[in-house]
Design a protein around this motif. Structure first.
Motif, PDB file in Angstrom:
ATOM      1  N   TYR A 124      34.931  25.741  -9.388  1.00 26.32           N
ATOM      2  CA  TYR A 124      34.604  26.765  -8.736  1.00 26.32           C
ATOM      3  C   TYR A 124      33.043  27.015  -8.690  1.00 26.32           C
ATOM      4  N   SER A 125      32.613  27.433  -7.652  1.00 22.83           N
ATOM      5  CA  SER A 125      30.887  27.837  -7.997  1.00 22.83           C
ATOM      6  C   SER A 125      30.817  29.271  -8.733  1.00 22.83           C
ATOM      7  N   LYS A 126      31.763  30.074  -8.722  1.00 25.75           N
ATOM      8  CA  LYS A 126      31.805  31.130  -9.553  1.00 25.75           C
ATOM      9  C   LYS A 126      31.946  30.850 -10.990  1.00 25.75           C
ATOM     10  N   THR A 127      32.393  29.835 -11.306  1.00 30.77           N
ATOM     11  CA  THR A 127      32.289  29.483 -12.803  1.00 30.77           C
ATOM     12  C   THR A 127      31.073  29.553 -13.147  1.00 30.77           C
ATOM     13  N   ARG A 128      30.295  28.824 -12.644  1.00 32.31           N
ATOM     14  CA  ARG A 128      28.713  28.579 -12.877  1.00 32.31           C
ATOM     15  C   ARG A 128      28.238  29.882 -12.853  1.00 32.31           C
ATOM     16  N   GLU A 129      28.371  30.880 -12.152  1.00 32.61           N
ATOM     17  CA  GLU A 129      27.874  32.104 -12.143  1.00 32.61           C
ATOM     18  C   GLU A 129      28.198  33.038 -13.396  1.00 32.61           C
TER      19      GLU A 129
ATOM     20  N   ASP B 296      31.791  43.376 -12.522  1.00 35.02           N
ATOM     21  CA  ASP B 296      30.779  44.139 -11.880  1.00 35.02           C
ATOM     22  C   ASP B 296      29.662  43.342 -11.761  1.00 35.02           C
ATOM     23  N   ARG B 297      29.216  42.485 -12.318  1.00 33.90           N
ATOM     24  CA  ARG B 297      28.021  41.543 -11.981  1.00 33.90           C
ATOM     25  C   ARG B 297      28.417  40.498 -10.799  1.00 33.90           C
ATOM     26  N   ILE B 298      29.371  39.639 -10.991  1.00 36.13           N
ATOM     27  CA  ILE B 298      29.571  38.754  -9.903  1.00 36.13           C
ATOM     28  C   ILE B 298      30.325  39.210  -8.590  1.00 36.13           C
ATOM     29  N   TRP B 299      30.807  40.438  -8.686  1.00 36.85           N
ATOM     30  CA  TRP B 299      31.410  40.937  -7.416  1.00 36.85           C
ATOM     31  C   TRP B 299      30.712  42.278  -7.197  1.00 36.85           C
TER      32      TRP B 299
ATOM     33  N   GLU C  31      31.114  44.451  -4.044  1.00 39.49           N
ATOM     34  CA  GLU C  31      32.497  45.033  -3.645  1.00 39.49           C
ATOM     35  C   GLU C  31      32.844  46.402  -4.351  1.00 39.49           C
ATOM     36  N   ASP C  32      33.727  47.031  -3.535  1.00 41.39           N
ATOM     37  CA  ASP C  32      33.925  48.617  -4.087  1.00 41.39           C
ATOM     38  C   ASP C  32      34.621  48.411  -5.216  1.00 41.39           C
ATOM     39  N   ASP C  33      35.694  47.470  -5.130  1.00 41.32           N
ATOM     40  CA  ASP C  33      36.803  47.478  -6.337  1.00 41.32           C
ATOM     41  C   ASP C  33      36.668  45.919  -6.919  1.00 41.32           C
ATOM     42  N   PRO C  34      35.760  45.499  -7.758  1.00 44.39           N
ATOM     43  CA  PRO C  34      35.521  44.251  -8.288  1.00 44.39           C
ATOM     44  C   PRO C  34      36.638  43.949  -9.276  1.00 44.39           C
ATOM     45  N   SER C  35      37.603  44.941  -9.864  1.00 49.16           N
ATOM     46  CA  SER C  35      38.580  44.685 -10.768  1.00 49.16           C
ATOM     47  C   SER C  35      39.739  43.956 -10.050  1.00 49.16           C
TER      48      SER C  35
ATOM     49  N   SER D 144      21.089  38.147  -7.640  1.00 52.64           N
ATOM     50  CA  SER D 144      20.323  39.468  -7.535  1.00 52.64           C
ATOM     51  C   SER D 144      20.835  40.247  -8.798  1.00 52.64           C
ATOM     52  N   TRP D 145      21.783  40.058  -9.424  1.00 48.55           N
ATOM     53  CA  TRP D 145      22.125  40.987 -10.804  1.00 48.55           C
ATOM     54  C   TRP D 145      21.054  40.553 -11.675  1.00 48.55           C
ATOM     55  N   ALA D 146      20.393  39.448 -11.724  1.00 48.65           N
ATOM     56  CA  ALA D 146      19.501  39.095 -12.728  1.00 48.65           C
ATOM     57  C   ALA D 146      18.012  39.529 -12.789  1.00 48.65           C
ATOM     58  N   GLU D 147      17.865  40.205 -11.651  1.00 41.49           N
ATOM     59  CA  GLU D 147      16.547  41.022 -11.384  1.00 41.49           C
ATOM     60  C   GLU D 147      16.197  41.754 -12.647  1.00 41.49           C
ATOM     61  N   PRO D 148      16.861  42.662 -13.173  1.00 43.57           N
ATOM     62  CA  PRO D 148      16.556  43.563 -14.224  1.00 43.57           C
ATOM     63  C   PRO D 148      15.969  42.742 -15.462  1.00 43.57           C
ATOM     64  N   THR D 149      16.519  41.648 -15.740  1.00 45.37           N
ATOM     65  CA  THR D 149      16.190  40.861 -16.949  1.00 45.37           C
ATOM     66  C   THR D 149      14.855  40.100 -16.737  1.00 45.37           C
TER      67      THR D 149
END
Length: 258
Positions: free
Chosen positions: A149-154, A174-177, A180-184, A250-255
């Motif tokens: 899965y590509s998401k495994t890499r993420e 919360d990072r990967i999704w 979305e309103d409800d990543p859980s 995009s979630w990596a921008e703070p780092t």
């Protein structure tokens, strides 16, 4: 440590390999019954030490040694034979040792302690990670990991970004999704991602690279050769950092900002 042994007699070869493993338990030993057989895979093995029978039915150990030295001038050649008359010619090749049969662990250990070329111990790190630019993961030999899965890499990228710290499943989702309103709702799918990651790690002899506890996960940094980790450790000139970090996420921008 990578070692090869070449002897055209099966019992002699098995005895040599057994003695090497007893003397040097951490070594990876490959045995061959001919020089031709060894040279078919020699580039993949890249041995640091070669134990060669001098006189074989299909090969001359001296000639095999010359070919090995042509490929790697710093390979340690140790001749194994029942005939002492070859000793002068063997050492004319600057061999590291000469063992008279039968081969014993004590003889192997003595030869190992007098190697012509020092053998560098291999790093325990088995995976290469690039974070500066696009995120990618490779085997130690430079082959990209084949995640299902590509998401495994993420998922792995999230754990690498955590620098070895534990992350809860909610933080990961919360990072990967993040859009979305409800990543859980992806909790079940994330279990598949962890299973995929575990499979890849086990296939690459680093099953302990993933650390999982109840409701959280992390990676064992000792298994990864990573530019980001090196940068944080102060090795900044060697990392090639040019202002880009995990560009596809995009979630990596703070780092990157830090």
């Amino acid at each position: 440590m990578r070692i090869i042994a070449i002897d055209d007699e099966d019992l002699a070869l098995e005895g040599c390999i057994s003695a090497i493993k007893k003397a040097i338990p951490a070594a990876h030993v490959d045995g061959f019954t001919s020089g031709k057989q060894a040279f078919e895979v020699i580039d993949q093995i890249n041995p640091q030490i070669a134990f060669l029978d001098v006189e074989m039915r299909t090969d001359n150990g001296i000639d095999v040694a010359k070919k090995l030295q042509a490929k790697n001038p710093r390979i340690n050649i140790i001749f194994v034979t029942g005939y002492s008359e070859y000793m002068r010619e063997a050492f004319g090749l600057y061999a590291s040792g000469y063992i008279m049969k039968p081969v014993t662990p004590a003889k192997i250990q003595d030869a190992f302690e007098h190697l012509r070329f020092p053998v560098e111990e291999e790093s325990g790190r088995k995976l290469k990670v690039h974070t500066f630019g696009e995120f990618e993961v490779f085997t130690k030999e430079g082959v990209p990991l084949d995640f299902a899965y590509s998401k495994t890499r993420e998922l792995l990228a999230v754990l690498i970004d955590a620098n070895g710290a534990m992350r809860t499943f909610d933080q990961i989702m919360d990072r990967i999704w993040q859009d979305e309103d409800d990543p859980s709702g992806h909790r079940s799918y994330m279990r598949n991602l962890f299973a995929d990651m575990s499979r890849i790690f086990f296939e690459n002899d680093c099953g302990d690279a993933l650390i999982r506890r109840r409701g959280e996960a992390a990676i064992n940094k000792e298994y990864f050769d990573c530019d980001y980790f090196d940068y944080l450790a102060g090795k900044r000139e060697d990392t090639g950092f040019a202002g880009e970090y995990m560009n596809q996420y995009s979630w990596a921008e703070p780092t990157l900002g830090k």
